[in-house]
Design an enzyme around this catalytic site. Structure first.
Site, PDB file in Angstrom:
ATOM      1  N   GLU A   1       0.805  -1.228   0.000  1.00  0.00           N
ATOM      2  CA  GLU A   1       0.000   0.000   0.000  1.00  0.00           C
ATOM      3  C   GLU A   1       0.834   1.273   0.000  1.00  0.00           C
ATOM      4  OE1 GLU A   1      -2.779  -0.772  -0.800  1.00  0.00           O
ATOM      5  OE2 GLU A   1      -2.772  -2.847  -0.131  1.00  0.00           O
ATOM      6  N   GLY A   2       1.897   1.268  -0.771  1.00  0.00           N
ATOM      7  CA  GLY A   2       2.781   2.428  -0.852  1.00  0.00           C
ATOM      8  C   GLY A   2       3.947   2.258   0.080  1.00  0.00           C
TER       9      GLY A   2
END
Length: 603
Positions: A448-449
């Site tokens: 997620e990043g």
């Protein structure tokens, strides 16, 4: 096998630090009490132990396979998820009119933490589905909610998020997946997506992919990104499954950890299927054209906090495993004991082992406080008594999301590394659980990043939003805790308050210096160290909050070892972790250019 989590700590954080019982005075949660909260957590713990934990190691060894037509997962994964749905956990946090229990978010996340601790791979399917549901409920049309969100809440459909592409990675401005409008209002998608967790399986009747793509003729960059529902099977008006959509698996990615969650590359519109008689994967626009990234962030931010909590509980479980081992593993004798014929002592008697256990405790219990506090902000945003309090909670949550994702994925992973060290050679042997816990947790720094992207988001956007009002409100909250501790007639708490106040002052000065830098590249060059010191300061504050609650507990139960352990861990974190940030603050304020000035040809 050790406990998944410390129930005593969980109850301490929920009820003595966050005052979760007070939420029962609000209309949304009025049917609840501490008794119902505890019953939900009891049920989650039992289900996690009996249905999720037994195949945790099995799916690591027998990961999903793809035969060119179907993805095969271990049968125990579906059995566990079916039990999870049947027990009502998929819908527990939702309103009664959707079949939910209207649980506070903080209780829902405390319960779900047990599933992530027991088997993060299997729990990942539920996490992604829950986040996808919330996105559709927030941004979808009534028809989309009826056709997709409601079957997901019922556990019939599962969900994914499909952002990244092979050539783009995290640079979403560079995605090339195309969406071509059809005259009847649908879109045809063509392209490829990479690193899609839960991208294909037969664990549910259908899979609802939430896909980022660019409509032909859209503006360049992120301003041209739109969001689409792209189901594996089309859904007829009566809710039955119809044509197979043109979403085809290109292959599986084989990860170092969390292997039981299938991870895929899939292709859209390659022509293997022709839904509704034409080429291209059928997609349904969610929200307005070219506003897809804003919608997707609704899911991404929820997933980021979920990743942070996942990192916490994997670190926590490793801590409990190494603690149990240290209490029972005899080795060596105390310093000064010269007689080799005397019995060996458990290794927890050795100072360096205690140091490693204390460092783990400080990280994982601090990380749990951080993630539960973020969940408590969700409840405040939903049900706060005034519009102002709800808005402030939303801004605080937005500010803390990069930290809630990145700080645990760094420092609770370090706790896993220390757990291996406590076990010595057994620690990196697959016969013991701590090596797999480390491998599973290592992925969270990227999910997620990456943590570096979270740092850029924090310094480049979040601390600056609305003129820094959210940052200032957080600073005021932290200074309030420091002042409270400093004014008590207790030397330990005065010391903690003084240490926190110094850390907050340093953070404010560093933030002001970096935000004022006229050169964006130079100002952001050291964003990751900034996120680290910011995270240490926030967790230091939450440790002071825990210390204050522990002191209140000691007044009622003098000598309670749980509370004494809390105070010791707070001292460790403030003295050994937060205090150690001062040299980093000095480097940050100098706008050190060493990494930025390093040229590619110099490596």
């Amino acid at each position: 096998m050790a406990d998944l989590l410390s129930r005593r700590d969980l109850e301490f954080q929920l009820y003595e630090v966050l005052d979760t019982e007070a939420l029962c005075q609000r209309a949304r949660y009025a049917e609840h009490s501490r008794a119902t909260f505890d019953q939900i957590i009891d049920a989650a713990e039992v289900l996690a132990r009996t249905r999720f934990l037994p195949h945790w190691k099995t799916v690591d060894e027998a990961e999903p396979t793809f035969d060119g037509h179907r993805v095969h997962t271990h049968p125990a994964v579906k059995e566990a998820l079916d039990a999870y749905v049947e027990a009502g956990f998929m819908v527990a946090g939702h309103s009664a009119d959707r079949g939910g229990l209207q649980l506070p978010c903080v209780v829902e996340k405390a319960a779900f933490a047990h599933f992530k601790a027991a088997n993060g791979s299997t729990a990942g399917y539920a996490l992604l589905t829950g986040a996808a549901v919330n996105l559709i409920l927030a941004h979808g049309t009534p028809a989309q909610i009826e056709q997709y969100a409601e079957p997901m809440l019922a556990g019939r459909f599962f969900g994914t998020m499909a952002l990244s592409e092979t050539q783009a990675g995290s640079s979403l401005a560079d995605i090339t997946t195309r969406a071509v409008p059809d005259p009847d209002g649908i879109y045809r998608l063509f392209g490829s997506k990479m690193w899609i967790s839960a991208g294909d399986h037969e664990l549910s009747e259908n899979i609802v992919h939430l896909v980022l793509a660019k409509i032909d003729g859209a503006p360049a960059g992120v301003r041209g990104i739109s969001l689409f529902i792209v189901p594996k099977y089309l859904v007829a008006d009566d809710g039955t499954l119809a044509d197979r959509n043109d979403v085809c698996i290109g292959g599986l990615n084989h990860k170092m950890g969390s292997r039981g969650t299938v991870n895929t590359v899939f292709n859209l519109g390659e022509g293997k299927f022709r839904p509704l008689g034409s080429a291209g994967a059928v997609g349904y626009l969610v929200g307005a054209p070219h506003q897809g990234l804003a919608g997707m962030f609704h899911m991404m931010n929820e997933a980021r906090i979920g990743v942070g909590m996942g990192a916490v509980v994997l670190g926590y479980r490793g801590y409990l495993e190494s603690l149990a081992y240290a209490k029972t593993r005899p080795q060596g004798r105390r310093i000064g004991a010269k007689d080799p014929t005397t019995p060996q002592v458990p290794i927890i008697e050795h100072a360096d082992v205690r140091r490693m256990l204390l460092a783990q405790k400080a990280a994982v219990e601090g990380g749990l406080a951080l993630c539960l506090y973020c969940a408590r902000l969700v409840d405040e945003e939903r049900t706060g008594s005034t519009e102002e309090s709800r808005a402030l909670a939303g801004r605080q949550l937005d500010l803390l999301t990069p930290i809630a994702k990145a700080w645990p994925s760094q420092f609770c992973l370090e706790a896993n590394s220390l757990a291996i060290q406590v076990l010595g050679g057994y620690g990196y042997s697959r016969e013991y659980p701590v090596e797999q816990l480390y491998r599973d947790n290592r992925l969270n720094s990227i999910h997620e990043g990456t943590d570096g992207i979270q740092a850029l988001d924090l310094l480049g956007r979040k601390v600056r939003q609305e003129g820094g009002t959210a940052f200032q409100a957080l600073v005021d909250r932290m200074r309030g805790a420091a002042e409270e501790a400093s004014t008590l007639a207790n030397a330990d708490l005065i010391h903690l308050g003084t240490a926190l106040a110094a850390g907050v002052t340093a953070l404010v000065e560093t933030t002001d210096r970096l935000v004022a830098c006229p050169d964006p590249e130079r100002g952001l060059a050291n964003a990751f160290p900034y996120l680290t010191v910011f995270g240490h300061t926030v967790v230091g504050w939450l440790w002071v909050e825990q210390a204050l609650a522990a002191q209140r507990g000691l007044e009622a139960s003098p000598g309670d070892p749980f509370y004494l352990g809390k105070l010791a861990a707070a001292r460790y974190f403030l003295d050994w972790v937060l205090a150690a940030t001062q040299p980093t603050h000095q480097l940050l304020r100098r706008l050190d250019e060493t990494p930025l000035s390093m040229q590619p040809e110099w490596y």
